[in-house]
Design a protein around this motif. Sequence first.
Motif, PDB file in Angstrom:
ATOM      1  N   ILE A 104       0.843  -1.195   0.000  1.00  0.00           N
ATOM      2  CA  ILE A 104       0.000   0.000   0.000  1.00  0.00           C
ATOM      3  C   ILE A 104       0.881   1.250   0.000  1.00  0.00           C
ATOM      4  CG2 ILE A 104      -1.778   1.301   1.241  1.00  0.00           C
ATOM      5  CD1 ILE A 104      -2.704  -1.341  -0.090  1.00  0.00           C
ATOM      6  N   ASP A 105       0.639   2.118  -0.987  1.00  0.00           N
ATOM      7  CA  ASP A 105       1.447   3.329  -1.157  1.00  0.00           C
ATOM      8  C   ASP A 105       0.843   4.560  -0.489  1.00  0.00           C
ATOM      9  OD1 ASP A 105       3.419   2.179  -3.069  1.00  0.00           O
ATOM     10  OD2 ASP A 105       1.655   1.989  -4.361  1.00  0.00           O
ATOM     11  N   ILE A 106      -0.481   4.631  -0.468  1.00  0.00           N
ATOM     12  CA  ILE A 106      -1.171   5.833   0.000  1.00  0.00           C
ATOM     13  C   ILE A 106      -2.398   5.415   0.798  1.00  0.00           C
ATOM     14  CG2 ILE A 106      -2.536   7.848  -0.748  1.00  0.00           C
ATOM     15  CD1 ILE A 106      -0.755   7.957  -3.257  1.00  0.00           C
ATOM     16  N   ILE A 107      -2.630   6.089   1.926  1.00  0.00           N
ATOM     17  CA  ILE A 107      -3.861   5.909   2.693  1.00  0.00           C
ATOM     18  C   ILE A 107      -4.503   7.271   2.896  1.00  0.00           C
ATOM     19  CG2 ILE A 107      -4.933   5.015   4.792  1.00  0.00           C
ATOM     20  CD1 ILE A 107      -2.505   3.211   5.161  1.00  0.00           C
ATOM     21  N   LEU A 108      -5.759   7.383   2.515  1.00  0.00           N
ATOM     22  CA  LEU A 108      -6.508   8.626   2.659  1.00  0.00           C
ATOM     23  C   LEU A 108      -7.414   8.501   3.879  1.00  0.00           C
ATOM     24  CD1 LEU A 108      -7.560   9.121  -1.084  1.00  0.00           C
ATOM     25  CD2 LEU A 108      -5.431   9.817   0.046  1.00  0.00           C
ATOM     26  N   MET A 109      -7.121   9.279   4.908  1.00  0.00           N
ATOM     27  CA  MET A 109      -7.881   9.243   6.151  1.00  0.00           C
ATOM     28  C   MET A 109      -8.749  10.496   6.247  1.00  0.00           C
ATOM     29  SD  MET A 109      -7.045   6.379   7.595  1.00  0.00           S
ATOM     30  CE  MET A 109      -7.879   6.695   9.147  1.00  0.00           C
TER      31      MET A 109
END
Length: 280
Positions: A104-109
């Motif tokens: 996983i490269d990006i997590i949008l919280m």
Amino acid sequence: METVKIGEQTLTWLKGGVTHMDGGAMFGVVPKPLWSKKYPHNESNQIELRTDPIYLNLQGKNILIESGIGNGKFSDKQKRNYGVLEESEMESSLKQIGLTTSDIDIILMTHMHFDHACGLTTFENNKWKSVFPNAVIYTSQTEWDEMRAPNIRSRNTYWKENWEAIEHQVQPFKEEIEVLDGLKMIHTGGHSNGHSIIVYENGEDHYIHMADLMPTHAHKNPLWVLAYDDYPMDSIDAKQQWISKAIEENYWFIFYHDAKYRALKWDKEGEIVSSVLREK
């Protein structure tokens, strides 16, 4: 796992766990005879709220929207109070699509309340560690500040075990950020002071994640806001702006919490014209 194809993107819902929260709190001042017609409840007056992250690949990046409720974060009392009947199955969910948590490269919280952020960390070898060690984690600066220094009201939902191990991965933004071409996070406030929504726009391919401004399809009415909202008038203002725009411009609405719909479209008369149902 359910999917929806929007343009060249395929959005996939993973298994992040489930909570059951008080229906009265989830619908605020709306009387039960009204909201109960829109969304079912159990004998304890709790409604089912999934906590299922959404996976997508955009421009070669593996992206998650939200992180689920993780594993081993809740005491027996908390499990009872929050109706936690399932915990996260992220590793096995990702394996089904050929990925690991390290991919996983990006997590949008959208915000960092426990039911969104517990999946970011895990306890191993007597310490908390990141579940997604290679990811950049985006959230608003306002949210990140309160996460680390909660007030008397918010300290029950911002847990230090959810941020201390991932502090070096967090990239906060001010009011708006375009994470990748067409994919934006926009600070709205409302549910929390730092709450954000996610919007994707590319030609005629549009979707919006209203997060906890509209946690379920039953919260479509701008006035139906949560008792949990710290700034309910900000929630109402944001809902008025974005729901009407999204319907007018034929967006998909995607959900993290909804127990019935993964995604849907409404027409201008308020009728559902396209939808992806959650498989029970």
